[in-house]
Design a protein around this motif. Structure first.
Motif, mmCIF file in Angstrom:
data_model
loop_
_atom_site.group_PDB
_atom_site.id
_atom_site.type_symbol
_atom_site.label_atom_id
_atom_site.label_comp_id
_atom_site.label_asym_id
_atom_site.label_seq_id
_atom_site.Cartn_x
_atom_site.Cartn_y
_atom_site.Cartn_z
ATOM 1 N N ALA A 29 69.874 17.131 70.239
ATOM 2 C CA ALA A 29 68.571 16.882 69.623
ATOM 3 C C ALA A 29 68.430 17.563 68.269
ATOM 4 N N GLN A 54 58.381 18.570 67.902
ATOM 5 C CA GLN A 54 59.833 18.647 67.751
ATOM 6 C C GLN A 54 60.550 18.331 69.058
ATOM 7 N N ASP A 56 60.255 14.464 69.729
ATOM 8 C CA ASP A 56 61.130 13.719 68.816
ATOM 9 C C ASP A 56 62.599 13.980 69.128
ATOM 10 N N GLY A 57 62.953 15.239 69.405
ATOM 11 C CA GLY A 57 64.342 15.577 69.688
ATOM 12 C C GLY A 57 64.835 14.954 70.972
ATOM 13 N N LYS A 95 65.468 11.274 70.418
ATOM 14 C CA LYS A 95 66.681 11.099 69.624
ATOM 15 C C LYS A 95 67.942 11.226 70.475
ATOM 16 N N ALA A 96 67.923 12.136 71.448
ATOM 17 C CA ALA A 96 69.115 12.413 72.255
ATOM 18 C C ALA A 96 69.102 11.692 73.599
ATOM 19 N N ASP A 97 68.169 10.748 73.773
ATOM 20 C CA ASP A 97 68.042 9.996 75.029
ATOM 21 C C ASP A 97 67.705 10.900 76.213
ATOM 22 N N SER A 146 56.054 7.877 73.996
ATOM 23 C CA SER A 146 57.430 8.120 73.564
ATOM 24 C C SER A 146 58.437 7.659 74.624
#
Length: 418
Positions: free
Chosen positions: A144, A156, A159-160, A163-165, A225
């Protein structure tokens, strides 16, 4: 059996050695039973009586007994949010001055000490303290792009994780732990649900604020999300655990209580590998607002003495015995229930059972954490917040704080029913 015992005979005879009934929640019952045996004396014996598992049901059972002036309710394990209500109702004995001085004397961690006072009196003794930290996998943090040796925000994390599934695990079912999350987010933004709580029904409702809108933005962001877990609207402390390991997933960022470490450690060799466990890490509760220190949730258990006990001096002595450093260390080592006293964290058995940095994180989080509103009307406050903030998928920053403030105000003033 417990109810019949209280109504018929008070679980003790009028002659001979009296029995003190200690109503406990289901956490750490084996250790609590040992403490009851160890703290029994030639003058009295302590008998364990088990309360329901849910905090609301615990409150209901105890409140019914105390409202009936039940003399067989000698000791009770109280969720911290109910101390103010019970003290205000006259259901708890005020602790003697020497106990009050001990509770506020510095060794009891500040977050825990705040939970036992009401109107300048001390009405319970902290036995164990609970707090939430951020649990995660090191490999997920790397994927992430997050450095969790530094403070991290909810934005954060969400979002992280996306991003990293990975996912973000919270407690968002319609129950008390959802209010715990909302309260921590609010306090992390410098706000609170209500203020001036000693005014009772006239407490000032504060949830419609910039902090309230920041809280709503985070909840809605997670709900929208791909990092949201599929059971978000019914999630609890247990449902989030499986997302950390298994099925080839990269893991999760999860806020949860202190029991998590022992839970995963106990699964090594069964449902997870040693390599999985070695990938587990922890950090301070996430920030609501970047640069503003987070306020980790405060939970745990406080020991109160019933106002109608026939044996007040014995009951207060027993309350002190089951809350000693040695008692708190036993609960931490055997049941994962962390001490409310700072000095207990140096106990050799506890140091051997947990990583030092994790113990330091627990202690700091409890000391610097944020309790839920201390109010005689807390049950109403919690119910009103749940009613307007659940499900999280419908939370709207532009609407929910204002609507919940109005509803909460109406409930407190008797203009609306939960």
């Amino acid at each position: 059996m417990a109810l019949g015992c209280g109504l018929v005979s008070g679980c003790g005879s009028d002659s001979g050695t009296p029995t003190l009934n200690w109503y406990v929640n289901p956490d750490g019952v084996e250790t609590l039973t040992e403490l009851a045996e160890q703290c029994s004396t030639a003058d009295y014996r302590i008998a364990i009586q088990l309360l329901p598992s849910a905090a609301t049901d615990q409150r209901t059972q105890l409140a019914r007994r105390l409202a009936a002036e039940d003399s067989s309710t000698d000791l009770m394990s109280l969720d911290p949010v109910f101390v103010a209500e019970f003290a205000n109702a006259g259901w708890l004995l005020r602790m003697p001055d020497d106990v009050a001085a001990e509770v506020s004397g510095g060794d009891v961690l500040a977050g825990a000490a705040q939970t036992v006072t009401w109107n300048d009196g001390v009405y319970a003794i902290p036995q164990w303290a609970n707090t939430q930290v951020l649990w995660y996998r090191k490999s997920l943090a790397r994927a992430a792009g997050l450095d969790l040796t530094k403070p991290v925000t909810w934005d954060q994390l969400i979002d992280g994780a996306a991003k990293a599934d990975g996912t973000v695990g919270v407690q968002a079912n319609k129950y008390e732990a959802y209010v715990v999350w909302i309260n921590a987010l609010l306090q992390g933004a410098g706000g609170e649900i209500v203020s001036d709580t000693e005014a009772g029904r006239d407490a000032k409702v504060e949830i419609d604020s910039d902090a309230g809108r920041s809280t709503a933005q985070i909840i809605r962001k997670l709900a929208d999300s791909p990092a949201a877990q599929p059971d978000l609207t019914v999630s609890n402390e247990g449902t989030t655990l499986p997302y950390m390991f298994g099925d080839g997933s990269p893991g999760e960022f999860m806020v949860n209580w202190t029991f998590v470490y022992g839970n995963y450690k106990g699964e090594v060799g069964d449902s997870i590998t040693q390599a999985d466990f070695d990938d587990l890490a922890w950090a301070r509760y996430p920030q609501t607002v970047a640069g503003q220190q987070s306020k980790p949730p405060i939970g745990g258990i406080d020991i109160g003495v019933g106002a109608y006990t026939r044996h007040p001096e014995f009951a207060q002595a027993a309350a002190r015995c089951v809350t000693t450093n040695e008692a708190q260390t036993a609960l931490a080592v055997q049941s994962g229930l962390m001490p409310s006293r700072s000095s207990a964290y140096a106990a050799p058995d506890l140091v051997n059972a947990y990583p030092k940095d994790l113990l330091d994180l627990f202690r700091t989080s409890i000391d610097q954490g944020g309790p839920r509103p201390k109010s005689a009307y807390y049950a109403m406050i919690s119910g009103a917040v749940q009613a307007r903030w659940h499900p999280p998928t419908t939370v709207d920053p532009g609407r929910t704080p204002a609507e919940s403030a109005q509803f909460l105000s109406d409930v407190l003033q008797g203009k609306a029913l939960l």
